[in-house]
Design an enzyme around this catalytic site. Structure first.
Site, PDB file in Angstrom:
ATOM      1  N   GLU A  89      82.084  37.896  -2.776  1.00  0.00           N
ATOM      2  CA  GLU A  89      82.853  38.945  -3.453  1.00  0.00           C
ATOM      3  C   GLU A  89      82.267  39.160  -4.844  1.00  0.00           C
ATOM      4  O   GLU A  89      81.375  38.416  -5.276  1.00  0.00           O
ATOM      5  CB  GLU A  89      84.329  38.569  -3.529  1.00  0.00           C
ATOM      6  CG  GLU A  89      84.595  37.246  -4.206  1.00  0.00           C
ATOM      7  CD  GLU A  89      86.043  36.802  -4.087  1.00  0.00           C
ATOM      8  OE1 GLU A  89      86.473  35.995  -4.939  1.00  0.00           O
ATOM      9  OE2 GLU A  89      86.751  37.234  -3.164  1.00  0.00           O
TER      10      GLU A  89
ATOM     11  N   HIS B  50      91.045  36.752  -7.154  1.00  0.00           N
ATOM     12  CA  HIS B  50      90.451  35.477  -7.535  1.00  0.00           C
ATOM     13  C   HIS B  50      90.018  35.473  -8.990  1.00  0.00           C
ATOM     14  O   HIS B  50      89.561  36.485  -9.524  1.00  0.00           O
ATOM     15  CB  HIS B  50      89.228  35.172  -6.658  1.00  0.00           C
ATOM     16  CG  HIS B  50      89.602  34.718  -5.282  1.00  0.00           C
ATOM     17  ND1 HIS B  50      88.705  34.686  -4.253  1.00  0.00           N
ATOM     18  CD2 HIS B  50      90.766  34.274  -4.764  1.00  0.00           C
ATOM     19  CE1 HIS B  50      89.290  34.247  -3.161  1.00  0.00           C
ATOM     20  NE2 HIS B  50      90.536  33.991  -3.444  1.00  0.00           N
TER      21      HIS B  50
END
Length: 298
Positions: free
Chosen positions: A209, A247
């Site tokens: 990501e 995150h």
């Protein structure tokens, strides 16, 4: 064969008396994981799901010959829980806890140097060798025993990729969620090395990501060392620059860590790119056919 966990792994649950830990302890036991002890300070000599609870990890490890643990304790206590497991000389520690302060993880990271313990996480879904051992919070039923390794920073995308593989009849050797925080124990390259050396893993799905440069480093390692096909996907293409997305590690800083940069590096290094999360399974099928491995993997 698998990497790091199998049916012989003996697991301690740290924080077992908490609601989340007790729920997932039951799920792990039902999957077949060999949970041999729980740890919760001042609650020794009790039981959770029929599992004996000890006051310390060292005591639990000594009494049960455990070699792994999973941590479900609150963030402010999580670093100490990891250090306690390291001091007990466990081979593998999985930390599910999220929101651990970076300064705490800096201490943990330095403490791990030269120790025998491998840390997976924090802020991760765990690790599973399908049909043998599940240490974490992932739904066991979507997994199928097989020959494809999966490594991911994102828990949700891990489940999506695994579901797609299983629906196509493609099983997994081991699935590892490394976590999305800026400071983690085991990184992409650690897992890729293990899959590369595993005779029963034929290919790998790597899910990254935005944020940081872990995917770029892993891609360069793959180009120089990997003997097996790798399919890659990067989440966060549409995330606005400078905004943290889920995150703690998923943030683009000073123009670095963008999805475009990561995808370009991965493609340049020979990784098969899945453009969307829903195409991961089909991309892997194409990669396996290209490498004459498809029949072996189904």
């Amino acid at each position: 064969m698998s990497i790091w966990v199998d049916e012989s792994t003996r697991v301690i649950v740290q924080g077992i008396t908490g609601n989340t830990a007790s729920y997932h302890t039951k799920q792990m036991i039902e999957y077949g994981t060999n949970i041999v002890a729980g740890v919760s300070p001042f609650k020794g000599n009790t039981k959770v799901e029929g599992i004996n609870v000890f006051d310390t990890v060292k005591q639990a490890a000594y009494e049960t010959k455990a070699n792994a643990s999973i941590i479900y304790v609150p963030a402010k206590f999580a670093a100490d829980a990891i250090l306690e497991a390291v001091d007990a000389e466990l081979e593998l520690v999985i930390c599910i806890t999220e929101h651990i302060p970076i300064k705490d993880m800096l201490i943990v990271k330095n403490y791990l140097e030269g120790k025998k313990t491998r840390l997976i996480g924090p802020n991760c879904p765990g690790i599973i060798t399908p049909g043998e051992c599940k240490i974490g919070i992932m739904p066991g039923y979507i997994h199928k025993k097989g020959r494809i390794g999966v490594v991911s920073r994102s828990g949700t995308l891990t489940y999506e990729a695994v579901r797609q593989l299983t629906e196509r009849g493609i099983g997994q050797s081991t699935v590892v969620g490394i976590g999305g925080d800026p400071i983690i124990g085991t990184d992409f390259i650690d897992v890729l090395k293990a899959f590369n050396d595993d005779d029963n893993t034929d290919g790998v799905v790597m899910i990254g990501e935005i944020g940081g440069n872990a995917e770029e480093k892993a891609s360069l390692w793959i180009k120089e060392n990997m003997k097996k096909p790798v399919v890659g996907f990067i989440g966060g293409k549409t995330a606005p620059k400078g905004k943290r997305m889920g995150h703690a590690g998923a943030i683009i800083s000073s123009g670095k860590g963008t999805a475009e940069q990561k995808i370009k590096t991965m493609s340049d290094c020979g990784i098969y790119i899945s453009e969307t999360p829903t195409a991961i399974g089909d991309t892997l099928v194409k990669a396996l056919k290209t490498n004459d491995l498809f029949k072996q993997c189904i």
